[in-house]
Design a protein around this motif. Structure first.
Motif, PDB file in Angstrom:
ATOM      1  N   GLU A   1     -20.510 -11.900 -37.178  1.00  0.00           N
ATOM      2  CA  GLU A   1     -19.860 -13.369 -37.414  1.00  0.00           C
ATOM      3  C   GLU A   1     -18.330 -13.089 -36.962  1.00  0.00           C
ATOM      4  O   GLU A   1     -17.652 -11.920 -36.401  1.00  0.00           O
ATOM      5  CB  GLU A   1     -19.854 -12.666 -38.957  1.00  0.00           C
ATOM      6  CG  GLU A   1     -21.503 -12.844 -39.397  1.00  0.00           C
ATOM      7  CD  GLU A   1     -21.958 -14.170 -39.223  1.00  0.00           C
ATOM      8  OE1 GLU A   1     -22.061 -14.888 -39.262  1.00  0.00           O
ATOM      9  OE2 GLU A   1     -23.448 -13.695 -39.651  1.00  0.00           O
ATOM     10  N   ARG A   2     -18.191 -14.292 -36.928  1.00  0.00           N
ATOM     11  CA  ARG A   2     -16.364 -14.182 -36.805  1.00  0.00           C
ATOM     12  C   ARG A   2     -15.714 -14.810 -37.700  1.00  0.00           C
ATOM     13  O   ARG A   2     -16.253 -15.954 -38.577  1.00  0.00           O
ATOM     14  CB  ARG A   2     -16.588 -14.921 -35.063  1.00  0.00           C
ATOM     15  CG  ARG A   2     -14.612 -15.357 -34.312  1.00  0.00           C
ATOM     16  CD  ARG A   2     -14.327 -16.293 -33.735  1.00  0.00           C
ATOM     17  NE  ARG A   2     -15.054 -15.766 -32.381  1.00  0.00           N
ATOM     18  CZ  ARG A   2     -13.948 -14.448 -30.972  1.00  0.00           C
ATOM     19  NH1 ARG A   2     -12.859 -14.149 -32.150  1.00  0.00           N
ATOM     20  NH2 ARG A   2     -14.418 -15.052 -30.465  1.00  0.00           N
ATOM     21  N   ALA A   3     -15.038 -14.391 -38.179  1.00  0.00           N
ATOM     22  CA  ALA A   3     -13.961 -14.857 -39.437  1.00  0.00           C
ATOM     23  C   ALA A   3     -12.963 -16.836 -38.790  1.00  0.00           C
ATOM     24  O   ALA A   3     -12.883 -16.172 -37.831  1.00  0.00           O
ATOM     25  CB  ALA A   3     -13.218 -14.522 -39.742  1.00  0.00           C
TER      26      ALA A   3
ATOM     27  N   VAL B   1     -17.439 -17.498 -42.197  1.00  0.00           N
ATOM     28  CA  VAL B   1     -17.327 -16.437 -41.169  1.00  0.00           C
ATOM     29  C   VAL B   1     -18.410 -17.968 -40.356  1.00  0.00           C
ATOM     30  O   VAL B   1     -19.255 -18.770 -41.161  1.00  0.00           O
ATOM     31  CB  VAL B   1     -18.038 -15.697 -41.481  1.00  0.00           C
ATOM     32  CG1 VAL B   1     -17.187 -13.985 -41.788  1.00  0.00           C
ATOM     33  CG2 VAL B   1     -19.552 -15.809 -41.730  1.00  0.00           C
ATOM     34  N   CYS B   2     -18.526 -17.231 -38.627  1.00  0.00           N
ATOM     35  CA  CYS B   2     -19.410 -18.125 -38.397  1.00  0.00           C
ATOM     36  C   CYS B   2     -20.057 -17.243 -37.536  1.00  0.00           C
ATOM     37  O   CYS B   2     -19.593 -16.680 -37.079  1.00  0.00           O
ATOM     38  CB  CYS B   2     -18.746 -19.145 -37.335  1.00  0.00           C
ATOM     39  SG  CYS B   2     -19.005 -19.949 -35.955  1.00  0.00           S
ATOM     40  N   GLY B   3     -21.474 -17.648 -37.273  1.00  0.00           N
ATOM     41  CA  GLY B   3     -21.906 -16.310 -36.263  1.00  0.00           C
ATOM     42  C   GLY B   3     -23.848 -17.121 -36.483  1.00  0.00           C
ATOM     43  O   GLY B   3     -24.269 -17.813 -36.553  1.00  0.00           O
TER      44      GLY B   3
ATOM     45  N   ARG C   1     -22.336 -14.339 -22.791  1.00  0.00           N
ATOM     46  CA  ARG C   1     -21.303 -14.549 -23.126  1.00  0.00           C
ATOM     47  C   ARG C   1     -20.516 -13.091 -23.434  1.00  0.00           C
ATOM     48  O   ARG C   1     -21.521 -12.598 -24.085  1.00  0.00           O
ATOM     49  CB  ARG C   1     -21.922 -15.717 -24.150  1.00  0.00           C
ATOM     50  CG  ARG C   1     -22.376 -16.359 -23.840  1.00  0.00           C
ATOM     51  CD  ARG C   1     -24.128 -16.934 -24.796  1.00  0.00           C
ATOM     52  NE  ARG C   1     -25.357 -16.094 -24.935  1.00  0.00           N
ATOM     53  CZ  ARG C   1     -25.513 -15.830 -26.075  1.00  0.00           C
ATOM     54  NH1 ARG C   1     -25.623 -16.726 -27.589  1.00  0.00           N
ATOM     55  NH2 ARG C   1     -26.259 -14.908 -26.806  1.00  0.00           N
ATOM     56  N   LEU C   2     -19.697 -13.477 -25.266  1.00  0.00           N
ATOM     57  CA  LEU C   2     -19.198 -12.110 -25.682  1.00  0.00           C
ATOM     58  C   LEU C   2     -19.966 -11.615 -25.940  1.00  0.00           C
ATOM     59  O   LEU C   2     -19.942 -10.224 -26.217  1.00  0.00           O
ATOM     60  CB  LEU C   2     -18.233 -13.085 -26.406  1.00  0.00           C
ATOM     61  CG  LEU C   2     -17.118 -12.177 -27.533  1.00  0.00           C
ATOM     62  CD1 LEU C   2     -16.326 -11.084 -26.832  1.00  0.00           C
ATOM     63  CD2 LEU C   2     -15.885 -13.162 -28.731  1.00  0.00           C
ATOM     64  N   VAL C   3     -20.738 -12.474 -27.523  1.00  0.00           N
ATOM     65  CA  VAL C   3     -21.618 -11.912 -27.938  1.00  0.00           C
ATOM     66  C   VAL C   3     -23.234 -11.618 -27.347  1.00  0.00           C
ATOM     67  O   VAL C   3     -23.312  -9.408 -28.116  1.00  0.00           O
ATOM     68  CB  VAL C   3     -22.896 -12.971 -28.861  1.00  0.00           C
ATOM     69  CG1 VAL C   3     -23.579 -13.956 -28.172  1.00  0.00           C
ATOM     70  CG2 VAL C   3     -23.340 -12.786 -29.902  1.00  0.00           C
TER      71      VAL C   3
ATOM     72  N   VAL D   1     -14.166 -10.644 -35.495  1.00  0.00           N
ATOM     73  CA  VAL D   1     -15.528 -10.350 -35.570  1.00  0.00           C
ATOM     74  C   VAL D   1     -15.892  -8.903 -35.797  1.00  0.00           C
ATOM     75  O   VAL D   1     -15.751  -8.121 -35.897  1.00  0.00           O
ATOM     76  CB  VAL D   1     -15.943 -10.185 -34.028  1.00  0.00           C
ATOM     77  CG1 VAL D   1     -17.336 -10.360 -33.829  1.00  0.00           C
ATOM     78  CG2 VAL D   1     -14.930 -11.813 -33.035  1.00  0.00           C
ATOM     79  N   VAL D   2     -16.839  -9.568 -36.689  1.00  0.00           N
ATOM     80  CA  VAL D   2     -17.576  -7.865 -37.219  1.00  0.00           C
ATOM     81  C   VAL D   2     -19.082  -8.295 -37.324  1.00  0.00           C
ATOM     82  O   VAL D   2     -19.739  -9.119 -36.834  1.00  0.00           O
ATOM     83  CB  VAL D   2     -16.510  -8.064 -38.624  1.00  0.00           C
ATOM     84  CG1 VAL D   2     -15.358  -8.212 -39.427  1.00  0.00           C
ATOM     85  CG2 VAL D   2     -17.632  -9.548 -39.502  1.00  0.00           C
TER      86      VAL D   2
END
Ligand SMILES: C[S@@+](CC[C@H](N)C(=O)[O-])C[C@H]1O[C@@H](n2cnc3c(N)ncnc32)[C@H](O)[C@@H]1O
Length: 408
Positions: free
Chosen positions: A318-320, A335-337, A306-308, A379-380
């Motif tokens: 985390e993604r904003a 944020v989501c993650g 997956r991307l992660v 993504v941070v």
């Protein structure tokens, strides 16, 4: 941002669209009635009660000269991260087989071909475009004939008139590297209640993925960034996870979606991609926006990575999922993650995978200055947060756009 920002269609596309319009005898870009047709079509797209009124010549004209060029960058935007990590790629030796479901005029496969070409891809996309609208497919074929190439990517198109239900019952022969479902789910089964609709679409898409995707193939779904449509996609995500599909992107986790907890939230993209200049006068006359590109998307497969999995920095990724929220003395972001908050109450709207984080202006420092420039979709990797979920002056934050390892 991870991957390349999609480009609006180039100026010479105005000629391509005009020639296709002449060939299929539809009013073109220079027809003074076009903005009126576009504005009526916008009402149909935005209001579920008007669904089913599509299909007139005027609407097909509006789709060709306005919605097709407007929508091409959406699938390019949805594919960009998977292309950056090498999960979607094209080779010279064998064509990439693409099944474009509810293809309409072909905006989705065109967007994918453009994104592959922009990333340096060289080869052929072999597309089977399926739709229950014969006239739309005829226009799609005319576009592909006039414009059979995007950069170094050849677009080879076959069309098939069939409904989604028929396609699921009798999938085409052979397997596909990619199945695209671009802005079609919005049009389906609106008479059902939402829970039944989610179950039905999950069942149908899981069956199609099982029968028609290559083992590591990708199912890429795009929906308009309207709240009910995006929330349907988020609910579908949970139902598809239960059917053993993995979520590749945009989510960096496979837990509960933080944006389903409150009715007012919805997960979507908002990219800085404007309409091409040749379309802007039509948009203005039709009373539509020409700045920015919004859509929702979901990329799935039965197999990782997956991307992660391809992000080389961590541990907290985390993604904003909001724009930067600027208020007196502070900046915040939803944020989501990875869970940031330890145990959260069961009725917490964001749940364990979401958090509203922030940084006081007086805590701004060189190590956290990136916070100023963040926006929806970024993504941070985050340094430690205090108990109020704020970054202190010593807490670093890193933009992960350059931290994607290719999987090929
Ligand atoms: C808004 S258009 C999207 C076109 C294109 N995929 C895109 O991304 O811009 C939706 C398309 O889905 C098709 N569609 C709607 N219901 C369908 C069904 N039950 N079976 C097959 N196609 C369907 C419509 O004919 C239309 O061409």
């Amino acid at each position: 941002m991870i991957g390349l920002l999609p480009e609006p269609l180039e100026p010479d596309w105005a000629n391509v669209l005009a020639e296709v319009a002449r060939e299929v005898r539809l009013p073109g870009l220079d027809d003074p009635r076009l903005p009126g047709h576009v504005s009526k079509m916008a009402a149909v797209y935005n209001d579920d009660r008007l669904r089913g009124l599509g299909g007139s010549r005027e609407q097909l004209a509006a789709r060709l000269s306005f919605w097709f060029p407007r929508d091409v960058p959406k699938m390019a935007g949805a594919a960009r991260e998977l292309i950056a990590m090498g999960r979607l790629r094209i080779g010279q030796a064998t064509a990439l087989r693409v099944l474009d479901v509810g293809a309409g005029l072909g905006a989705s496969h065109r967007g994918l071909a453009r994104a592959l070409a922009a990333a340096g891809g060289l080869g052929t996309v072999d597309v089977l475009a399926v739709d229950d609208d014969r006239d739309a497919l005829r226009v799609a074929a005319a576009i592909a004939k006039k414009r059979p190439r995007e950069g170094a990517v050849d677009v080879r198109l076959k069309t098939e008139e069939a409904s989604f239900v028929e396609l699921v019952k009798r999938p085409p022969r052979g397997r596909f590297g990619v199945i695209l479902v671009g802005q079609m789910l919005s049009e389906l089964d609106l008479e059902l209640d939402e829970a039944a609709r989610v179950e039905l679409h999950a069942e149908q898409l899981a069956a199609l993925a099982r029968e028609a995707l290559e083992p590591d193939g990708v199912l890429l779904i795009v929906e308009p960034a309207l709240r009910p449509r995006s929330r349907h996609l988020q609910r579908l995500r949970a139902a598809l996870l239960q059917r053993r599909l993995r979520v590749l992107a945009p989510c960096l986790h496979e837990g509960r979606c933080p944006l389903l907890g409150r009715d007012t939230d919805w997960c979507h993209e908002d990219l800085a991609v404007d309409l091409p200049p040749f379309l802007q006068p039509v948009a203005k006359k039709a009373g539509l926006r020409w700045e920015g590109l919004t859509f929702s998307y979901l990329a799935l497969s039965s197999k990782p990575p997956r991307l992660v999995d391809s992000l080389t920095a961590g541990p907290d990724r985390e993604r904003a999922v909001s724009a930067l929220l600027v208020s007196k003395g502070k900046r915040e972001l939803v944020v989501c993650g990875d869970p940031l908050r330890g145990d959260v109450a069961g009725d917490d709207p964001l749940g364990p995978h979401g958090a509203r984080i922030g940084r006081l202006d007086r805590a701004r420092s060189e190590v956290n200055a990136v916070f100023d420039d963040l926006g929806r979709g970024d993504v941070v990797s985050l340094g430690p947060l205090d108990e109020k979920l704020r970054l202190g002056p010593d807490a670093p934050i890193e933009h992960l756009s350059a931290r994607v390892a290719r999987v090929d």
